[in-house]
Design a protein around this motif. Structure first.
Motif, PDB file in Angstrom:
ATOM      1  N   LEU A 125     -15.176  10.993  -6.562  1.00 15.13           N
ATOM      2  CA  LEU A 125     -15.776   9.776  -7.097  1.00 15.13           C
ATOM      3  C   LEU A 125     -14.764   8.927  -7.856  1.00 15.13           C
ATOM      4  O   LEU A 125     -14.790   7.693  -7.777  1.00 15.13           O
ATOM      5  N   PHE A 126     -13.853   9.575  -8.591  1.00 15.76           N
ATOM      6  CA  PHE A 126     -12.823   8.810  -9.299  1.00 15.76           C
ATOM      7  C   PHE A 126     -11.911   8.086  -8.304  1.00 15.76           C
ATOM      8  O   PHE A 126     -11.566   6.912  -8.500  1.00 15.76           O
ATOM      9  N   LEU A 127     -11.531   8.773  -7.239  1.00  9.63           N
ATOM     10  CA  LEU A 127     -10.693   8.147  -6.221  1.00  9.63           C
ATOM     11  C   LEU A 127     -11.444   7.028  -5.502  1.00  9.63           C
ATOM     12  O   LEU A 127     -10.857   5.988  -5.170  1.00  9.63           O
ATOM     13  N   LEU A 128     -12.728   7.227  -5.249  1.00 11.78           N
ATOM     14  CA  LEU A 128     -13.531   6.174  -4.621  1.00 11.78           C
ATOM     15  C   LEU A 128     -13.613   4.947  -5.528  1.00 11.78           C
ATOM     16  O   LEU A 128     -13.581   3.806  -5.051  1.00 11.78           O
ATOM     17  N   GLY A 129     -13.736   5.184  -6.832  1.00 10.58           N
ATOM     18  CA  GLY A 129     -13.761   4.066  -7.762  1.00 10.58           C
ATOM     19  C   GLY A 129     -12.460   3.277  -7.742  1.00 10.58           C
ATOM     20  O   GLY A 129     -12.471   2.037  -7.751  1.00 10.58           O
ATOM     21  N   MET A 130     -11.344   3.972  -7.716  1.00 11.41           N
ATOM     22  CA  MET A 130     -10.048   3.294  -7.650  1.00 11.41           C
ATOM     23  C   MET A 130      -9.884   2.561  -6.321  1.00 11.41           C
ATOM     24  O   MET A 130      -9.362   1.442  -6.282  1.00 11.41           O
ATOM     25  N   ALA A 131     -10.309   3.187  -5.227  1.00 13.22           N
ATOM     26  CA  ALA A 131     -10.201   2.543  -3.915  1.00 13.22           C
ATOM     27  C   ALA A 131     -11.076   1.289  -3.840  1.00 13.22           C
ATOM     28  O   ALA A 131     -10.659   0.255  -3.306  1.00 13.22           O
ATOM     29  N   PHE A 132     -12.283   1.380  -4.380  1.00 13.78           N
ATOM     30  CA  PHE A 132     -13.167   0.208  -4.413  1.00 13.78           C
ATOM     31  C   PHE A 132     -12.536  -0.914  -5.230  1.00 13.78           C
ATOM     32  O   PHE A 132     -12.600  -2.092  -4.852  1.00 13.78           O
ATOM     33  N   CYS A 133     -11.916  -0.552  -6.356  1.00 14.89           N
ATOM     34  CA  CYS A 133     -11.258  -1.550  -7.198  1.00 14.89           C
ATOM     35  C   CYS A 133     -10.088  -2.201  -6.468  1.00 14.89           C
ATOM     36  O   CYS A 133      -9.917  -3.426  -6.514  1.00 14.89           O
ATOM     37  N   TYR A 134      -9.283  -1.398  -5.762  1.00 13.56           N
ATOM     38  CA  TYR A 134      -8.083  -1.925  -5.102  1.00 13.56           C
ATOM     39  C   TYR A 134      -8.433  -2.774  -3.881  1.00 13.56           C
ATOM     40  O   TYR A 134      -7.936  -3.896  -3.729  1.00 13.56           O
ATOM     41  N   PHE A 135      -9.276  -2.246  -3.010  1.00 11.52           N
ATOM     42  CA  PHE A 135      -9.522  -2.913  -1.727  1.00 11.52           C
ATOM     43  C   PHE A 135     -10.585  -4.003  -1.797  1.00 11.52           C
ATOM     44  O   PHE A 135     -10.574  -4.916  -0.969  1.00 11.52           O
ATOM     45  N   VAL A 136     -11.484  -3.927  -2.759  1.00 17.52           N
ATOM     46  CA  VAL A 136     -12.579  -4.902  -2.814  1.00 17.52           C
ATOM     47  C   VAL A 136     -12.452  -5.807  -4.032  1.00 17.52           C
ATOM     48  O   VAL A 136     -12.402  -7.034  -3.905  1.00 17.52           O
ATOM     49  N   VAL A 137     -12.382  -5.202  -5.219  1.00 19.45           N
ATOM     50  CA  VAL A 137     -12.417  -5.994  -6.441  1.00 19.45           C
ATOM     51  C   VAL A 137     -11.172  -6.849  -6.597  1.00 19.45           C
ATOM     52  O   VAL A 137     -11.262  -8.057  -6.852  1.00 19.45           O
ATOM     53  N   PHE A 138      -9.992  -6.247  -6.460  1.00 22.51           N
ATOM     54  CA  PHE A 138      -8.750  -6.996  -6.655  1.00 22.51           C
ATOM     55  C   PHE A 138      -8.651  -8.185  -5.702  1.00 22.51           C
ATOM     56  O   PHE A 138      -8.350  -9.306  -6.113  1.00 22.51           O
ATOM     57  N   ARG A 139      -8.890  -7.938  -4.442  1.00 29.13           N
ATOM     58  CA  ARG A 139      -8.746  -9.023  -3.450  1.00 29.13           C
ATOM     59  C   ARG A 139      -9.765 -10.130  -3.704  1.00 29.13           C
ATOM     60  O   ARG A 139      -9.454 -11.319  -3.560  1.00 29.13           O
TER      61      ARG A 139
END
Length: 265
Positions: A125-139
């Motif tokens: 879940l922590f990795l999914l949160g970081m991935a969501f932040c990088y690929f969705v939120v940041f862009r």
């Protein structure tokens, strides 16, 4: 030495043994992070890891624009910090296991069985949160902010400020995605009930938007993209906790012994 002296020294010996155990677990966790750091520093290298981290920002900048470094040693230290952060994330299962192994001796057998699911789910879940932040939120957020930049301004973010922003957002979203685990643990340990969690749903929603407003940048887009997953994951935790608590409990031995079979009548 008398029996009284032995009884007095027992708590002190126990405390020292716990400190030694804590030191051993911390050393193992630090060794795991450092080992991964050395591997990442050799390949693919600190510079390549930072370039990958900076891609969402670079994609939102005008063509040909790069990020800047205002400090003398910033171009060296920032990639090192990014590599250390990546090493910690990769070694997170080992770190969590060492933390669990330290507290496990004081737990019951049924609580110890939670170790593997807890470590795996927390890490995932922590990795999914970081991935969501990088690929969705940041862009999404960087593109949203870039559309409001005046044409007379050429944005050139500082790499150290960008790293600070990225680490804050990664931690925020990583911790947010741990909400289902926290909810399940609270219900599993009996600290709260599912009914109680449902009754405070409104307060959780308000708190989610307050937390998002404090942690994220002052734009509606990023705040909404943190608060919405937090609320949804809270609901997911309630659903899973409800399924767990509905499992039928086994018949106690004393009750089973009192049951009369047809042959005995």
């Amino acid at each position: 030495m008398t029996q009284a002296d032995l009884n007095d020294s027992a708590p002190q010996d126990s405390f020292i043994s716990h400190l030694i155990e804590l030191r051993t677990r911390l050393l193992k966790a630090v060794a795991a992070v450092l080992a991964v750091f050395v591997v990442l520093f050799i390949y693919p290298g600190a510079s390549h890891i930072y370039d990958f981290l900076a891609q969402p920002m670079l994609a939102s900048l005008p063509s040909g624009t790069r990020m800047i470094a205002t400090g003398v040693i910033t171009p060296f230290m920032v990639p090192i910090k990014v590599t250390m952060m990546a090493a910690f994330v990769i070694a997170l299962p080992v770190v969590l296991y060492q933390a669990w192994a330290f507290v496990a001796p004081g737990l019951y057998k049924h609580e110890k069985r939670l170790a593997l699911p807890l470590i795996m789910s927390s890490t995932l879940l922590f990795l999914l949160g970081m991935a969501f932040c990088y690929f969705v939120v940041f862009r999404t957020v960087f593109h949203f902010i870039a559309t409001f930049a005046p044409q007379s301004i050429t944005p050139a973010p500082d790499i150290e400020a960008y790293l600070s922003f990225v680490m804050t957002m990664f931690i925020a979203f990583g911790v947010t995605f741990e909400v289902p685990v926290v909810v399940i643990l609270l219900v599993k340990t009996g600290l709260v009930t599912v009914a109680k969690l449902k009754s405070v749903r409104g307060y959780v929603i308000v708190g989610a938007f307050i937390i998002a407003a404090v942690v994220t940048p002052p734009d509606v887009m990023s705040q909404f993209m943190l608060a919405l997953p937090l609320c949804l994951l809270f609901e997911l935790g309630i659903i899973v906790a409800s399924l767990i608590t509905k499992k039928p409990s086994p018949i106690p031995d004393d009750e089973a012994a009192n049951e009369i079979t047809p042959s005995d009548s």
